[in-house]
Design a protein around this motif. Sequence first.
Motif, PDB file in Angstrom:
ATOM      1  N   ALA A  17       0.855  -1.081  -0.101  1.00 56.47           N
ATOM      2  CA  ALA A  17      -0.062  -0.092  -0.052  1.00 56.47           C
ATOM      3  C   ALA A  17       0.905   1.319   0.056  1.00 56.47           C
ATOM      4  O   ALA A  17       0.609   2.067  -0.835  1.00 56.47           O
ATOM      5  N   LEU A  20       2.323   1.833  -3.494  1.00 51.08           N
ATOM      6  CA  LEU A  20       0.992   2.112  -4.365  1.00 51.08           C
ATOM      7  C   LEU A  20       0.848   3.464  -4.512  1.00 51.08           C
ATOM      8  O   LEU A  20       0.684   4.322  -5.134  1.00 51.08           O
ATOM      9  N   SER A 177      -6.948  -3.386   2.564  1.00 50.21           N
ATOM     10  CA  SER A 177      -6.117  -4.242   1.631  1.00 50.21           C
ATOM     11  C   SER A 177      -6.779  -5.396   1.208  1.00 50.21           C
ATOM     12  O   SER A 177      -7.369  -5.947   1.912  1.00 50.21           O
ATOM     13  N   CYS A 201     -10.475   3.875   2.538  1.00 49.94           N
ATOM     14  CA  CYS A 201     -10.375   3.503   1.095  1.00 49.94           C
ATOM     15  C   CYS A 201     -10.172   2.080   1.041  1.00 49.94           C
ATOM     16  O   CYS A 201     -10.083   1.426   2.030  1.00 49.94           O
ATOM     17  N   LYS A 202      -9.742   1.412  -0.168  1.00 45.07           N
ATOM     18  CA  LYS A 202      -9.455   0.177  -0.459  1.00 45.07           C
ATOM     19  C   LYS A 202      -8.443   0.012  -1.513  1.00 45.07           C
ATOM     20  O   LYS A 202      -8.221   0.639  -2.292  1.00 45.07           O
ATOM     21  N   ILE A 203      -7.752  -1.236  -1.334  1.00 38.75           N
ATOM     22  CA  ILE A 203      -7.085  -1.673  -2.579  1.00 38.75           C
ATOM     23  C   ILE A 203      -7.507  -3.113  -2.822  1.00 38.75           C
ATOM     24  O   ILE A 203      -7.391  -4.042  -1.950  1.00 38.75           O
ATOM     25  N   LEU A 235      -8.065  -0.884  -9.749  1.00 34.67           N
ATOM     26  CA  LEU A 235      -7.461  -0.240  -8.967  1.00 34.67           C
ATOM     27  C   LEU A 235      -7.185   1.117  -9.329  1.00 34.67           C
ATOM     28  O   LEU A 235      -6.530   2.105  -8.637  1.00 34.67           O
ATOM     29  N   ASP A 238      -9.433   2.626  -7.004  1.00 30.24           N
ATOM     30  CA  ASP A 238      -8.872   2.489  -5.670  1.00 30.24           C
ATOM     31  C   ASP A 238      -7.946   3.706  -5.284  1.00 30.24           C
ATOM     32  O   ASP A 238      -7.847   4.486  -4.210  1.00 30.24           O
ATOM     33  N   LEU A 239      -6.933   3.703  -6.239  1.00 30.93           N
ATOM     34  CA  LEU A 239      -5.661   4.782  -5.885  1.00 30.93           C
ATOM     35  C   LEU A 239      -6.295   6.153  -6.280  1.00 30.93           C
ATOM     36  O   LEU A 239      -5.834   7.206  -5.763  1.00 30.93           O
ATOM     37  N   CYS A 242      -7.641   7.136  -2.816  1.00 34.07           N
ATOM     38  CA  CYS A 242      -6.471   7.333  -1.974  1.00 34.07           C
ATOM     39  C   CYS A 242      -5.628   8.925  -1.953  1.00 34.07           C
ATOM     40  O   CYS A 242      -5.575   9.559  -1.122  1.00 34.07           O
TER      41      CYS A 242
END
Length: 258
Positions: A17, A20, A177, A201-203, A235, A238-239, A242
Motif C-alpha cells: 500500500a 502504490l 487491503s 479507502c480500499k485496494i 485499482l 482505488d488509487l 487514496c
Amino acid sequence: MKIAVVSPAGRCGATVATLLMGYALAYTQGRTVRLCYTGANMAIKRYVGRATTEVDATRSISQVSKLLEAHAISAEDLGDYCIKLGTNIDLMDSWNESLTEDEVTELLVFTFSKNVTDYIFCDLAYDVDDVTSQAVLKVCDAVVVVSEPSKASLEAVQAVQESKNWPKGKPCMLLVSKYDHDIDHLDKMAAMAKFKKRATCKIHYNPLITRCCNLGQLDTVIPYVIRKDPRVVELNIDLKECVQFFLSLQEAKIKWEG
C-alpha cells in the motif's frame, strides 16, 4: 505532508500500500515523494527490484547517521543518500544492522520531520507502542491504517484507536487491503473499525500485484492502472480515492486521466 502507515493486526499489505500510494502521487500528480520505513523491511526494496542495489559506502544509511551525529548534513542533502525508485519518487534506506535503535529513531525522525519533498510515507513495521513508531507518529501530519478485510483485523484497528499511544486528533484513513466486495461491503468494514466511510479507502485484491511483487516489478503496475488496463481496472478507482484523500487534506484539486 508527513504520512505514517501502520498495520495494527500485523503485516496486512502495508508495504504494498505504501509503494502504490507513493507511486500514484508521484506519477499522476507530479508530486515529489519519499518513502522510509522501520525495521529490517527488505520487502519494500525487493518489491521494486532494488534489493540487490549496490550501496556506495560513503552514501549508506550508517554514513548518514554519522553525519547527523556530527551535525554535518541538512534535510536538503538527504536526497543524495536515497535510492531512486522512479520519476519524483525515492527511498531513504532507513535501517542497518550496525545502527542502534536510538540511532535509527534519530535518523527517521530527522528524515521525517525535516522532509523537503511534497509527501513522505513511513511504513511502520512495529505496533504503535514501539519507541520508533511513537516518534514518527508524534511528528506525522496524517495516519494511514492498513487492515485486511477480516473481522479480527478490523477489530484490531478499532482497539488500537483506543490505546493511550494512538495519535489523537490527526487525520486518519482506513485502507482495506486485499479488498473483495464479495466478502462484505466497504461501509460495513468501516463501521466495524469505527471509521467514517469518507475516511475509508480500499485496494482490491489483484493477482498481478502479487506477481509483480514476486518479480520485483511493482513499479510497473501504475502505468497499467492509469491506462485502465483490464487486469487492474479496479485499482484505478482505488488509487484515485487514496490520492484524493491526501489532496483534500491540503484543499488541492486532483488531476486524474481516464
